[in-house]
Design an enzyme around this catalytic site. Structure first.
Site, short mmCIF file in Angstrom:
data_model
loop_
_atom_site.label_atom_id
_atom_site.label_comp_id
_atom_site.label_asym_id
_atom_site.label_seq_id
_atom_site.Cartn_x
_atom_site.Cartn_y
_atom_site.Cartn_z
N GLN A 24 -5.14 -2.92 6.69
CA GLN A 24 -6.30 -3.74 6.34
C GLN A 24 -6.12 -4.35 4.96
O GLN A 24 -5.40 -3.82 4.11
CB GLN A 24 -7.57 -2.88 6.37
CG GLN A 24 -7.89 -2.29 7.74
CD GLN A 24 -8.10 -3.35 8.80
OE1 GLN A 24 -8.89 -4.27 8.61
NE2 GLN A 24 -7.37 -3.26 9.89
N CYS A 25 -6.81 -5.44 4.73
CA CYS A 25 -6.82 -6.14 3.45
C CYS A 25 -7.14 -5.16 2.33
O CYS A 25 -8.03 -4.32 2.51
CB CYS A 25 -7.87 -7.25 3.52
SG CYS A 25 -7.94 -8.29 2.08
N PRO A 26 -6.42 -5.19 1.23
CA PRO A 26 -5.40 -6.15 0.80
C PRO A 26 -3.97 -5.69 1.04
O PRO A 26 -3.03 -6.28 0.51
CB PRO A 26 -5.67 -6.25 -0.69
CG PRO A 26 -6.02 -4.84 -1.08
CD PRO A 26 -6.82 -4.31 0.12
#
Length: 92
Positions: A24-26
């Site tokens: 998942q981001c980042p």
């Protein structure tokens, strides 16, 4: 001779693949930056990601970096980026 030119190295050859699917981001962007720091300029990095934010974050980073986004695309919710490593960004 058949007239075909044979290069010792295909300019589109992938030298390293980063599989960031499931992250998942980042994290996809951070891992991309880390991988590029370890590549020699001119080498190609292929990044695979499943986080939709990658479609925005990775190209935005590359626009501000010495690296080139050669190709990108999305298929069935998976994103692929082909990046040519640029010269080291030493802030000079």
């Amino acid at each position: 001779m058949d007239g075909t030119r044979h290069n010792s190295e295909d300019p589109m050859m992938v030298h390293q693949t980063l599989d960031a699917r499931g992250l998942q981001c980042p994290l996809p962007l951070l891992k991309t930056r880390q991988a590029l720091r370890h590549l020699t300029p001119g080498r190609m990095l292929r990044v695979l990601a499943s986080d939709a934010g990658s479609a925005r974050d990775i190209p935005a980073y590359l626009r501000q970096s010495p690296h080139d986004l050669v190709r990108d695309g999305e298929t069935a919710g998976e994103y692929e980026f082909l990046i040519r490593c640029g010269a080291a960004d030493d802030g000079a």
